[in-house]
Design an enzyme around this catalytic site. Sequence first.
Site, mmCIF file in Angstrom:
data_model
loop_
_atom_site.group_PDB
_atom_site.id
_atom_site.type_symbol
_atom_site.label_atom_id
_atom_site.label_comp_id
_atom_site.label_asym_id
_atom_site.label_seq_id
_atom_site.Cartn_x
_atom_site.Cartn_y
_atom_site.Cartn_z
ATOM 1 N N LEU A 188 38.870 37.312 35.350
ATOM 2 C CA LEU A 188 38.960 36.945 36.758
ATOM 3 C C LEU A 188 39.925 37.853 37.512
ATOM 4 C CD1 LEU A 188 39.130 33.198 35.835
ATOM 5 C CD2 LEU A 188 37.184 34.276 36.976
ATOM 6 N N PRO A 189 39.805 37.926 38.838
ATOM 7 C CA PRO A 189 40.586 38.911 39.597
ATOM 8 C C PRO A 189 42.102 38.668 39.623
ATOM 9 C CG PRO A 189 38.661 38.212 40.844
ATOM 10 C CD PRO A 189 38.781 37.281 39.677
ATOM 11 N N THR A 196 43.663 40.309 34.268
ATOM 12 C CA THR A 196 44.983 40.928 34.415
ATOM 13 C C THR A 196 45.739 40.132 35.467
ATOM 14 O OG1 THR A 196 44.196 43.126 33.797
ATOM 15 C CG2 THR A 196 46.237 43.013 35.058
ATOM 16 N N LYS A 241 50.181 44.857 29.479
ATOM 17 C CA LYS A 241 49.234 45.429 30.443
ATOM 18 C C LYS A 241 49.953 45.869 31.714
ATOM 19 C CE LYS A 241 45.280 46.460 32.399
ATOM 20 N NZ LYS A 241 44.196 45.495 32.671
ATOM 21 N N LYS A 269 47.364 46.161 42.708
ATOM 22 C CA LYS A 269 47.685 44.836 42.180
ATOM 23 C C LYS A 269 48.473 44.940 40.884
ATOM 24 C CE LYS A 269 45.176 42.506 39.379
ATOM 25 N NZ LYS A 269 44.147 41.733 38.649
#
Length: 321
Positions: free
Chosen positions: A85-86, A116, A191, A266
């Site tokens: 998912l975003p 992420t 990440k 992001k």
Amino acid sequence: MWRTFGTRREGAPPQCKEAQMTTIAWIGLGNMGKPMTKNLVDAGFTVVGFDLNEAALAAAVENGVTAARSTAEAVGDADFVFTMLPKGEHALAVYRGEGGVFANARSGAVLVDSSTIDVDTANELHEEAAQAGFEFLDAPVSGGISGAAAGTLTFMVGGEAETLEKARPVIDPMAGNIFHAGGNGAGQASKAVNNMMLAVSLQGVVEGAVLSRKLGLDPKTFHSIAKVSSGDSWPLRTWYPTPGVVETAAANNGFASTFAAALAHKDVGLALAAADSVGVDLPGAKLAYAQLQKLLDEGYGDMDCTLMIRNVDPEAPGVPQ
């Protein structure tokens, strides 16, 4: 039987009995979820998917995914539940509530979030999963759309090692590398730091591409020099932002996105937030964040992050005018 060498599956048949008996629910079938689920279907797993975007769901169905009408329907009979998912807010919404994963997944299902997102949200999901009686992994990936399609993604996994071992056979068809990064939230921490380093490296690459050209160097010759010298980096080898130099570069396609500037922005923001939480100043990351912000402000957020070269030279080869 297939053989496993380190973390990489070799000689795996396209299907096996264990795969045919395993059902995977997948929530989020966008640019990454679509090819990842295709690899799972090709490996013989039953994949039941859901996405709010009907076009994304239809495209996944063409690859063999069984469509569900809701998250609740997708997860009801699944042995494993993956989410891609975003943002953290989307992950929380999918897992929580009457229609969410926690309320509808069957007992014993293993939950894996490959979105992420920020470390704090990942830790919330770990805690809430445990309270609901589920094993949970935060397992973001690196490798982009091309790595998702090729099944060569790097999975950075946070959570219990025993839970990872349960999930490893399911992750394996999608992965080139699987790392147990540590406990809860360690996957997301890995990440965030990795993608922050990527963005900082990319800033050096775009500046080098501009300066070398302005000094009269041939782009292909300079690239050949840099990639075997101390200026080498992953974005230099893979994403060199000048057309006709590196086959995999977005510059060859008018900077159409392979990793969107908005997503890179992001991810660097997640790293900066994490740095603030532990009292660390990251001046290089702040510069990269500002350069990505400039692309967003000028309407280029959906284009490739290597368009950062535009900030240095708006007339660089291949840059949209």
